[in-house]
Structures are given as structure tokens and as C-alpha cells.
Design a protein around this motif. Sequence first.
Motif, PDB file in Angstrom:
ATOM      1  N   GLU A 180      40.500  33.147  46.965  1.00  0.00           N
ATOM      2  CA  GLU A 180      41.018  34.272  46.188  1.00  0.00           C
ATOM      3  C   GLU A 180      41.202  35.497  47.083  1.00  0.00           C
ATOM      4  N   ARG A 225      37.064  44.246  45.303  1.00  0.00           N
ATOM      5  CA  ARG A 225      37.605  43.479  44.187  1.00  0.00           C
ATOM      6  C   ARG A 225      38.003  42.091  44.678  1.00  0.00           C
ATOM      7  N   GLY A 227      39.930  38.478  43.659  1.00  0.00           N
ATOM      8  CA  GLY A 227      40.816  37.733  42.764  1.00  0.00           C
ATOM      9  C   GLY A 227      41.958  38.540  42.208  1.00  0.00           C
ATOM     10  N   ALA A 228      41.724  39.788  41.840  1.00  0.00           N
ATOM     11  CA  ALA A 228      42.759  40.641  41.269  1.00  0.00           C
ATOM     12  C   ALA A 228      42.420  42.092  41.549  1.00  0.00           C
ATOM     13  N   ASN A 229      43.453  42.926  41.618  1.00  0.00           N
ATOM     14  CA  ASN A 229      43.254  44.343  41.888  1.00  0.00           C
ATOM     15  C   ASN A 229      43.150  45.101  40.569  1.00  0.00           C
ATOM     16  N   ASN A 230      42.015  44.902  39.867  1.00  0.00           N
ATOM     17  CA  ASN A 230      41.810  45.647  38.631  1.00  0.00           C
ATOM     18  C   ASN A 230      40.337  45.962  38.433  1.00  0.00           C
ATOM     19  N   SER A 233      37.455  43.212  38.092  1.00  0.00           N
ATOM     20  CA  SER A 233      37.317  42.161  39.108  1.00  0.00           C
ATOM     21  C   SER A 233      36.450  42.606  40.282  1.00  0.00           C
ATOM     22  N   THR A 234      35.565  43.569  40.043  1.00  0.00           N
ATOM     23  CA  THR A 234      34.771  44.109  41.142  1.00  0.00           C
ATOM     24  C   THR A 234      33.566  43.223  41.460  1.00  0.00           C
ATOM     25  N   ARG A 235      33.056  43.395  42.679  1.00  0.00           N
ATOM     26  CA  ARG A 235      31.804  42.789  43.120  1.00  0.00           C
ATOM     27  C   ARG A 235      30.979  43.873  43.801  1.00  0.00           C
ATOM     28  N   GLN A 289      30.412  42.093  37.940  1.00  0.00           N
ATOM     29  CA  GLN A 289      30.306  40.657  38.160  1.00  0.00           C
ATOM     30  C   GLN A 289      29.256  40.366  39.217  1.00  0.00           C
TER      31      GLN A 289
END
Length: 358
Positions: A180, A225, A227-230, A233-235, A289
Amino acid sequence: MSPRRVILGILTALTVAGCRVEAPDVRPTIETTPTAFVPVARPSAVATAGATSEVPRPEPTPLSFDFPVDAPSILLEWRPPPYPVPWSLRPEDHYFFARPIPSGEVNWPNARYRYGGTFFGEENTHTGVDLGAERGTPVLAAGAGEVVWTGYGLYKGYPDRTDPYGLAVAIRHDFGYGGEPLYTVYAHLGSISTWVGQRVATGDAIATVGDTGHATGAHLHFEVRLGANNFFSTRNPELWMVSPEGWGVLAGRIMNTGGRPMREARVQVTNLETGQKWDVWTYALGPVQSDSAFQENFVLGDLPAGPYEVRVWYFWRPMVASLLIHPGQTNFVVFQGMTGYLIEPTPTPLPGRFPPTS
């Protein structure tokens, strides 16, 4: 006022003050081993009404999140230079990103505004870390990639000067993780010196620290982020930013006896050589997440290697275990209520560094 009322008032005040007594800090006897769960003292039965940290909390309203920085000013502490990137002594580690603030400035997370925390009694959950560098400090690209956003409006995806991120930059990196894509976000900027479509290398200056958007003081809000830039979708960036040389990261999973994650539970970490203490809270409910490799609900980075004590309060009783922080890697601990602690065995570091995937 009559003497009788005065006396009654004094007695009432003393009674109220007398209710504010903290529970004694009684440490149960625990002998930890690195390979198995360790029994701990059973909490008192009078506490079975339930710990407040385990009560589910409602989902936040994303449009109203804020990133304040009204904590006391941070004393600039000396830190060693960081490890080179990418850095991964073990396959589950993924320290792919350099610090987005130069060494010599405040380039470590503000302890009060870590990933997954809440503040000011609000339900808004923090989706990044705040680095309390001064206004005008250069902001650096944490990794090589392409700039995919500049300006106001990052949250909604279109220009909006009321956007809570303020002036922001987003970079889609040349590498990913687990198949991803990876993105980093730099928010509350004072100025931007890059443009959409520009290629940047690790360490390139892309902006300066500011306080635009929903911020009450100058700092850099930094997100990772996957997988996706939103926003959803953070870590936790502390599992992705490389540590100072000779220092490590502590991550953990704090659960109740039944194995459910404890929300906003206090974890106290003490360096047994220096006596320095750190408080960190487990993740709140919200758009955060856990890492796929660790399934953690707290992370505390920038810890000098050495012996530490970890303390968790379960039904108001302190449960304690000891562990070693090994440098340059993620050290892991599990707590499961009355079952006790599991201190993850630390394997022999593998040679070399594992590169990120493309």
C-alpha cells in the motif's frame, strides 16, 4: 453571618477536601519473565464497578478536530543524531522516515499531544504528533516522493481557508508498506516553498513551522498515512520516524482481563537508572489505527536504551513490570488485566536494514 453558619461552612469545606485522597501507591509483587504472562496481584473487590478507561466513547466529529499546543514550553534537550533511513533491525519494524524538523530544534513529539490522544475534555482524537518547534523553523520532507497537496483545504480535499489543518503539504512517497502507498502530512505551516507535482528528496526544505488552521501556537502537526491520503488512514508516526542513535521505542497493548483494549488508560514508564518518568495514554476511540505488525494501543518513542519500569493502573491498583529498552528498535509489552504482563522477548538484531517496498 451567624457563628453557627461559619462553623458549618468550615466543617463542610474540610469534609469535601478530605474526600480528595488519592489511593495509596501499593505495588504488587511481580516477577516478570520475557516469555510468558506473569501473574499479578488481584485487584480489590471493591473496585469491580469498572474502570472509566474501559467505557466506550462516542465517535468524534472529524470536522471539528483541533491541535492545540498550550502545554508548558519544552526545554530543548540534547539528543544524539538519528539513525539513517530506512532503518529496520527486525522485519516488523519500519522506520522509513527521517525527522521532519532538523536536529538541534524540537523534533520530538509533544508529550501531551501524542497519536490517539484527546485533549481539553473533547471527543476529538489526535491523528498525528505535534512537534513543538518555533515559528519559522524549516520543515523537511521525511522521505522521497511527490508533493500531492499544498495550501488550505487538505481535510476536505478542496481549497478552504477554514480547514483545520491550515496551510498543509502532503507527500506521496516513492515507497510503500505491505503493498500500500505511504503518505506524510505537514500541517499548521507558516509558509510553503513547494508545489503540487514537485519531486522532493529526504531532507528537502518544503515549508516553515507556523500556527495556521486550528492551532493555538506554533508547531508542526505530522501524520503518516497508509493506503490512502485521508484523515481516516493514519498510523502512529512514532513507529515510523527513526530514533536517535542509541535510543529506542516502547509500544504496547493494554487490555482488560477479557482481552479488550483499555481506552485512554494511563501508562507510566520510568527509567530505572535516571528516575525520569513519562506518562502516556492508550488510544481513545476515533479515527486512529493500530499497526498491522503490533496491534498496539500506545507508543512512547525517544527512550534512551536501558532498564525501565512500566506501570499500569487496573481498577485503581498499580501493576508493575520491568523490561529493557533496546536501541534502534520497537520494544513491546502486553498487559492483560489480572492475567498480568507479557514482555516480548527481544531477538538478536538481524544484519543490515530492510528497505521499504515500492
